[in-house]
Design a protein around this motif. Structure first.
Motif, PDB file in Angstrom:
ATOM      1  N   SER A  17      40.440 -34.963 -41.409  1.00 37.31           N
ATOM      2  CA  SER A  17      39.122 -34.819 -41.463  1.00 37.31           C
ATOM      3  C   SER A  17      38.676 -34.733 -43.016  1.00 37.31           C
ATOM      4  O   SER A  17      39.584 -34.497 -43.918  1.00 37.31           O
ATOM      5  CB  SER A  17      38.505 -33.656 -40.755  1.00 37.31           C
ATOM      6  OG  SER A  17      39.000 -32.478 -41.190  1.00 37.31           O
ATOM      7  N   ILE A 102      41.601 -31.570 -32.744  1.00 33.67           N
ATOM      8  CA  ILE A 102      40.876 -32.539 -32.005  1.00 33.67           C
ATOM      9  C   ILE A 102      39.795 -31.643 -31.160  1.00 33.67           C
ATOM     10  O   ILE A 102      39.965 -30.499 -30.543  1.00 33.67           O
ATOM     11  CB  ILE A 102      41.633 -33.062 -30.992  1.00 33.67           C
ATOM     12  CG1 ILE A 102      42.703 -34.078 -31.787  1.00 33.67           C
ATOM     13  CG2 ILE A 102      40.852 -34.095 -29.979  1.00 33.67           C
ATOM     14  CD1 ILE A 102      43.818 -34.496 -30.967  1.00 33.67           C
ATOM     15  N   ASP A 103      38.409 -32.004 -31.345  1.00 31.77           N
ATOM     16  CA  ASP A 103      37.357 -31.221 -30.744  1.00 31.77           C
ATOM     17  C   ASP A 103      37.631 -31.202 -29.230  1.00 31.77           C
ATOM     18  O   ASP A 103      37.531 -29.765 -28.523  1.00 31.77           O
ATOM     19  CB  ASP A 103      35.925 -32.019 -30.943  1.00 31.77           C
ATOM     20  CG  ASP A 103      35.500 -31.737 -32.232  1.00 31.77           C
ATOM     21  OD1 ASP A 103      36.124 -30.920 -33.034  1.00 31.77           O
ATOM     22  OD2 ASP A 103      34.740 -32.706 -32.628  1.00 31.77           O
ATOM     23  N   ASP A 116      35.916 -36.648 -30.336  1.00 23.86           N
ATOM     24  CA  ASP A 116      35.113 -35.860 -31.556  1.00 23.86           C
ATOM     25  C   ASP A 116      33.721 -35.867 -31.781  1.00 23.86           C
ATOM     26  O   ASP A 116      32.785 -36.889 -31.595  1.00 23.86           O
ATOM     27  CB  ASP A 116      35.696 -36.653 -32.763  1.00 23.86           C
ATOM     28  CG  ASP A 116      35.619 -35.831 -34.180  1.00 23.86           C
ATOM     29  OD1 ASP A 116      36.013 -34.516 -34.036  1.00 23.86           O
ATOM     30  OD2 ASP A 116      34.835 -36.374 -35.086  1.00 23.86           O
ATOM     31  N   TYR A 127      34.702 -41.362 -39.970  1.00 23.02           N
ATOM     32  CA  TYR A 127      34.975 -40.559 -38.769  1.00 23.02           C
ATOM     33  C   TYR A 127      35.994 -41.431 -37.684  1.00 23.02           C
ATOM     34  O   TYR A 127      36.613 -40.789 -36.959  1.00 23.02           O
ATOM     35  CB  TYR A 127      33.571 -40.486 -38.205  1.00 23.02           C
ATOM     36  CG  TYR A 127      32.443 -39.552 -38.457  1.00 23.02           C
ATOM     37  CD1 TYR A 127      32.946 -38.713 -39.677  1.00 23.02           C
ATOM     38  CD2 TYR A 127      31.217 -39.801 -38.472  1.00 23.02           C
ATOM     39  CE1 TYR A 127      31.983 -37.907 -40.288  1.00 23.02           C
ATOM     40  CE2 TYR A 127      30.250 -38.861 -39.109  1.00 23.02           C
ATOM     41  CZ  TYR A 127      30.715 -38.045 -39.997  1.00 23.02           C
ATOM     42  OH  TYR A 127      29.664 -37.274 -40.342  1.00 23.02           O
ATOM     43  N   VAL A 131      39.363 -40.469 -36.144  1.00 24.27           N
ATOM     44  CA  VAL A 131      39.780 -40.095 -34.588  1.00 24.27           C
ATOM     45  C   VAL A 131      40.764 -41.134 -34.533  1.00 24.27           C
ATOM     46  O   VAL A 131      41.794 -40.994 -33.628  1.00 24.27           O
ATOM     47  CB  VAL A 131      38.564 -40.863 -33.942  1.00 24.27           C
ATOM     48  CG1 VAL A 131      38.784 -41.067 -32.298  1.00 24.27           C
ATOM     49  CG2 VAL A 131      37.395 -39.756 -33.653  1.00 24.27           C
TER      50      VAL A 131
END
Length: 163
Positions: A17, A102-103, A116, A127, A131
Motif C-alpha cells: 500500500s 487485506i481489508d 479492499d 490501488y 490488490v
C-alpha cells in the motif's frame, strides 16, 4: 575452526500500500470518515449481522453503507464463506520482504476474494496494483482462483481487479 565466509544479507522491506500522504483539513475529515466506515466493516460479524449492528451502536448512515456492501453481487453469491478481516501477511521473495494487510479476505468453496475498501475513489492504478499484489500472494498460498475487488464505500460501487 571453520570459516563459512558468510556475508550478512539485507532484506529490503516494502509495503503493497501507499504510505506517504500530505493532507489538508478537508482531506483529514474525509480520511476520518473513511477510517470510521472502515472500522465498521472491520468489526462486523458476517455470521450474525443484526447482532453486530446492535453491539456496535452504529449510526443509520453507517448501517446503510454496510448493508449496501453486503448486497453487492460478489457478496451475495458466496456459498460457504470464511471471512478474515484485516488479514495481515508477509511475503518474501528473494531478498525482498513485502508486508500487507487485506481489508477483507473471503475464502469460499471455489474461489477467494481479496476486498479492499476505499472511501470513494477506486479507479487509481496504484490501488489496483496493491490488490493485484495481494491476489498473487493469496493465490500462491491457497492454490485456488482469487478475485480482487476495490469497493467504494460512499459510492457503493466496485470494480473487479484483473490479475
Amino acid at each position: 575452526y571453520i570459516d563459512l565466509d558468510l556475508v550478512p544479507e539485507t532484506i529490503e522491506q516494502k509495503h503493497f500500500s501507499n504510505s506517504e500522504l500530505v493532507i489538508d483539513s478537508e482531506e483529514q475529515e474525509k480520511l476520518n470518515l473513511g477510517i470510521q466506515l472502515h472500522e465498521c466493516l472491520e468489526y462486523i460479524d458476517y455470521d450474525d449481522i443484526e447482532s453486530s449492528f446492535d453491539k456496535m451502536h452504529i449510526s443509520s448512515f453507517e448501517k446503510n453503507k454496510i448493508q449496501h456492501f453486503l448486497l453487492q453481487p460478489f457478496m451475495k453469491q458466496l456459498k460457504h464463506p470464511e471471512f478474515y478481516r484485516e488479514f495481515e501477511f508477509v511475503d518474501t521473495q528473494g531478498l525482498e520482504e513485502r508486508h500487507g494487510i487485506i481489508d477483507l479476505l473471503v475464502i469460499d468453496d471455489d474461489c477467494a476474494y481479496v476486498i479492499d475498501y476505499k472511501l470513494k475513489t477506486i479507479d487509481k492504478e496504484s490501488y489496483q496494483a496493491q490488490v493485484r499484489g495481494y491476489m498473487n500472494v493469496i493465490q500462491k498460498r491457497l492454490k485456488k482462483p482469487v478475485k480482487g475487488i476495490l469497493y467504494s464505500i460512499l459510492e457503493e460501487t466496485y470494480i473487479e481487479v484483473k490479475a
